[in-house]
Motif scaffolding. Sequence first.
Motif, mmCIF file in Angstrom:
data_model
loop_
_atom_site.group_PDB
_atom_site.id
_atom_site.type_symbol
_atom_site.label_atom_id
_atom_site.label_comp_id
_atom_site.label_asym_id
_atom_site.label_seq_id
_atom_site.Cartn_x
_atom_site.Cartn_y
_atom_site.Cartn_z
ATOM 1 N N PHE A 285 11.560 -13.808 -10.645
ATOM 2 C CA PHE A 285 10.977 -14.625 -9.572
ATOM 3 C C PHE A 285 9.725 -13.942 -9.042
ATOM 4 O O PHE A 285 9.746 -12.762 -8.727
ATOM 5 C CB PHE A 285 12.039 -14.719 -8.469
ATOM 6 N N GLU A 289 1.169 -16.626 -2.794
ATOM 7 C CA GLU A 289 0.731 -17.306 -1.570
ATOM 8 C C GLU A 289 -0.766 -17.574 -1.665
ATOM 9 O O GLU A 289 -1.535 -16.691 -2.031
ATOM 10 C CB GLU A 289 1.022 -16.447 -0.341
ATOM 11 N N GLN A 299 -6.792 -11.450 -7.816
ATOM 12 C CA GLN A 299 -5.552 -10.809 -7.376
ATOM 13 C C GLN A 299 -4.341 -11.625 -7.835
ATOM 14 O O GLN A 299 -3.322 -11.067 -8.250
ATOM 15 C CB GLN A 299 -5.551 -10.642 -5.859
ATOM 16 N N LEU A 302 -3.909 -11.209 -11.583
ATOM 17 C CA LEU A 302 -3.260 -9.921 -11.871
ATOM 18 C C LEU A 302 -1.751 -10.041 -11.721
ATOM 19 O O LEU A 302 -0.981 -9.584 -12.573
ATOM 20 C CB LEU A 302 -3.801 -8.858 -10.905
ATOM 21 N N ARG A 303 -1.322 -10.676 -10.642
ATOM 22 C CA ARG A 303 0.122 -10.800 -10.402
ATOM 23 C C ARG A 303 0.799 -11.589 -11.514
ATOM 24 O O ARG A 303 1.883 -11.226 -11.977
ATOM 25 C CB ARG A 303 0.375 -11.525 -9.082
ATOM 26 N N ALA A 306 0.933 -9.525 -14.650
ATOM 27 C CA ALA A 306 1.959 -8.487 -14.524
ATOM 28 C C ALA A 306 3.345 -9.096 -14.650
ATOM 29 O O ALA A 306 4.245 -8.517 -15.260
ATOM 30 C CB ALA A 306 1.812 -7.774 -13.180
ATOM 31 N N GLU A 309 4.041 -9.530 -18.218
ATOM 32 C CA GLU A 309 4.379 -8.243 -18.843
ATOM 33 C C GLU A 309 5.813 -7.829 -18.506
ATOM 34 O O GLU A 309 6.539 -7.317 -19.350
ATOM 35 C CB GLU A 309 3.403 -7.162 -18.374
ATOM 36 N N ARG A 310 6.216 -8.076 -17.270
ATOM 37 C CA ARG A 310 7.586 -7.716 -16.864
ATOM 38 C C ARG A 310 8.603 -8.588 -17.613
ATOM 39 O O ARG A 310 9.652 -8.111 -18.019
ATOM 40 C CB ARG A 310 7.789 -7.897 -15.352
ATOM 41 N N THR B 58 -1.821 -4.592 -17.030
ATOM 42 C CA THR B 58 -1.926 -4.542 -15.567
ATOM 43 C C THR B 58 -1.448 -3.183 -15.059
ATOM 44 O O THR B 58 -0.649 -2.495 -15.717
ATOM 45 C CB THR B 58 -1.067 -5.630 -14.901
ATOM 46 N N GLU B 59 -1.894 -2.831 -13.878
ATOM 47 C CA GLU B 59 -1.528 -1.539 -13.298
ATOM 48 C C GLU B 59 -0.053 -1.499 -12.904
ATOM 49 O O GLU B 59 0.493 -0.410 -12.678
ATOM 50 C CB GLU B 59 -2.426 -1.188 -12.100
ATOM 51 N N ILE B 60 0.567 -2.647 -12.796
ATOM 52 C CA ILE B 60 1.997 -2.655 -12.435
ATOM 53 C C ILE B 60 2.825 -2.094 -13.598
ATOM 54 O O ILE B 60 3.648 -1.196 -13.422
ATOM 55 C CB ILE B 60 2.430 -4.079 -12.042
ATOM 56 N N GLN B 84 -7.116 -1.883 -2.317
ATOM 57 C CA GLN B 84 -7.133 -3.295 -1.939
ATOM 58 C C GLN B 84 -5.737 -3.872 -1.723
ATOM 59 O O GLN B 84 -5.573 -4.866 -1.026
ATOM 60 C CB GLN B 84 -7.848 -4.098 -3.037
ATOM 61 N N ASP B 85 -4.764 -3.278 -2.374
ATOM 62 C CA ASP B 85 -3.415 -3.827 -2.238
ATOM 63 C C ASP B 85 -2.371 -2.731 -2.370
ATOM 64 O O ASP B 85 -2.671 -1.616 -2.775
ATOM 65 C CB ASP B 85 -3.162 -4.930 -3.282
ATOM 66 N N LYS B 87 1.524 -2.168 -4.003
ATOM 67 C CA LYS B 87 2.518 -2.759 -4.905
ATOM 68 C C LYS B 87 3.831 -2.014 -4.733
ATOM 69 O O LYS B 87 3.853 -0.787 -4.733
ATOM 70 C CB LYS B 87 2.040 -2.644 -6.353
ATOM 71 N N GLU B 95 11.371 -6.081 -10.802
ATOM 72 C CA GLU B 95 10.588 -6.981 -9.954
ATOM 73 C C GLU B 95 9.504 -6.201 -9.218
ATOM 74 O O GLU B 95 9.608 -4.981 -9.065
ATOM 75 C CB GLU B 95 11.488 -7.625 -8.909
ATOM 76 N N PHE B 96 8.499 -6.905 -8.760
ATOM 77 C CA PHE B 96 7.485 -6.234 -7.949
ATOM 78 C C PHE B 96 7.013 -7.169 -6.840
ATOM 79 O O PHE B 96 7.132 -8.390 -6.947
ATOM 80 C CB PHE B 96 6.296 -5.796 -8.807
ATOM 81 N N ARG B 97 6.502 -6.580 -5.779
ATOM 82 C CA ARG B 97 5.911 -7.352 -4.686
ATOM 83 C C ARG B 97 4.572 -6.738 -4.333
ATOM 84 O O ARG B 97 4.378 -5.537 -4.486
ATOM 85 C CB ARG B 97 6.798 -7.317 -3.442
ATOM 86 N N MET B 98 3.684 -7.572 -3.875
ATOM 87 C CA MET B 98 2.369 -7.082 -3.447
ATOM 88 C C MET B 98 2.070 -7.680 -2.075
ATOM 89 O O MET B 98 2.531 -8.771 -1.772
ATOM 90 C CB MET B 98 1.288 -7.513 -4.438
ATOM 91 N N ASN B 99 1.302 -6.948 -1.285
ATOM 92 C CA ASN B 99 0.891 -7.518 -0.003
ATOM 93 C C ASN B 99 -0.042 -8.702 -0.255
ATOM 94 O O ASN B 99 -0.706 -8.777 -1.291
ATOM 95 C CB ASN B 99 0.179 -6.468 0.850
ATOM 96 N N ASP B 100 -0.072 -9.619 0.698
ATOM 97 C CA ASP B 100 -0.825 -10.848 0.475
ATOM 98 C C ASP B 100 -2.088 -10.942 1.306
ATOM 99 O O ASP B 100 -2.007 -10.979 2.526
ATOM 100 C CB ASP B 100 0.061 -12.060 0.796
ATOM 101 N N ARG B 101 -3.207 -10.984 0.668
ATOM 102 C CA ARG B 101 -4.489 -11.319 1.275
ATOM 103 C C ARG B 101 -4.675 -10.695 2.656
ATOM 104 O O ARG B 101 -5.094 -11.341 3.598
ATOM 105 C CB ARG B 101 -4.627 -12.849 1.383
#
Lengths: 314, 232
Positions: A285, A289, A299, A302-303, A306, A309-310, B58-60, B84-85, B87, B95-101
């Motif tokens: 998942f 946003e 950005q 990129l997500r 990634a 890739e995951r 990707t860097e992730i 900039q962000d 992760k 799973e991964f999460r990133m901060n948003d804008r």
Amino acid sequence: MAIVGITALVPPEIVYASGNIPVDINNFVPRSGVVPRDKLCAWTALWRDLTLMGRIKLDKLVVVAGGDCNNALVDGEKIELSGVDTHYFTYPFDGSAKIMRHEIDKLVEFLGGELDESVFNRVTELKSAATAVDSERVSMHINSQDAFEIMVSGSDLAGSLEDYRKMIDSVVKKRVDCDFRLALLGTPPIYDGFHEFLDSLGLHIVYDEMPYEFLRLRGDTVKSISESYADYSFARNITHRIKLLKSELKQRGVEGIIHFHQFACHHKLEDPILREALCAEGYPFITIEADLPSKTPQQTRLRIEAFKERLGDL
Amino acid sequence: MTLFGFDVGSRAAKCFNSDTGEVEIVDSHDWRSILPDGHEIISTGYFRKEVPNIFNLTEITAAIYGVSYLLDQEVDVILDIGGQDTKVIDTTTNEFRMNDRCSAGTGTFLEFIAGYLGLTLAEMGRLHFQAKCAAEINSTCSVFAHTEAISRLVEGHSKAEVVKGIHLAFARKIAQMMPPDSYTIALIGGTAKNPGVVDAFSNVLEAKIIVPENPQIVNAVGAVQYFMQKGL
């Protein structure tokens, strides 16, 4: 025959049957090139500004003021204050067909009080044809972008039943190869060409949640239309929606989920609930946003890359 | 032919020579100045597709492979604080999460505050440990935190106390993104070189914080490792 703007899903078969033309004013937003004056959600702020600027021409406006889009109410009122004849339409949270019927009766009255019910069958036939496009996409014969364009246009049937038929008939069928089959839940992307970007990465969307609702809900009488639209999943409680989602995700062989939501949208608050419920079913998942319309930002790209890739490393 | 890991992020470009272990770091705008000629480059970071490469990722994913290679223990979470962000990568679920804008919880937030206080980031790290207490900073929005920092200075707090308060607010913001059961955390990215930030995380998160020897080059190393381990 009046041009009737709709701010979210309003039964288009009712608008056509009343002798008027529905126009989903969200469709003007992604390519508008306008920056809103003040905003919470960019969708509502932009259709508001575009209408007030005269770039969307409307005779009447139907604002979905309850269920689904909670930011539309005040932006709709601003348009009403500018002199546009406006009606407020509400979905029942509990799925009551009786309340939905009452709302549809009020809508019919606003639209002139007369209905040519023979139109219902024509709309149903077109929705069936568009649903067939969705099925072809699931079976890998139509790409995500083409299917999305047809399905998302189901909210107003492209403003013309004839044009919508041509749109469906012109779709190109071609074997699609992909690396992963994904679902796109939540608000349709405000980024122009988002599905095309996914296609380019080998990520094939086999379930567009909201556009599928535009086609799923239908009927051949006011009674059956009321019963069907009372089940609009975006307006119902989250438990009901999750039940429908689980069924669709399984049927369509989904391998991962993108939950797309909009800055300042109440649907954003549903993200942790959906994540928990659907991750528990084993679906990877990712949440995206968005805010202002544009091409898909780096950005976000990129997500998504990634995420792919995951998926490949699972 | 030598493989190079080349990570160009929003603030810095990092080049890692996989044969010698040598590293070069420059401002990201100057990444061409450290581009190795005639060698095979595995690129990562925001500019990964701009860099001439034989493979990019990707860097992730690069972070996962870099941490796995550089640390001799497994971690539950990788926390990569970039310019900039930020992760948060859960290595147990992939799973991964990133901060948003928003710059809150990123290196840019600290740079913004450092700029206001007239400090370098290295000075921020040193001052953190000179504070007798932490000034209360509740906001993590760069603009509002700036306003709060001014208020705390007016109230008589020292620069060091404001810096410590900022570091704690920064850590609390990122803590909101952490998955449950995060017991061991690898902290990577240039911001991890700030010992004040590491100390703040140790205070805020009930977890063991592990910082690799050179946290800024983990993704460049990981890019090469991914390429090699996948046999690409």
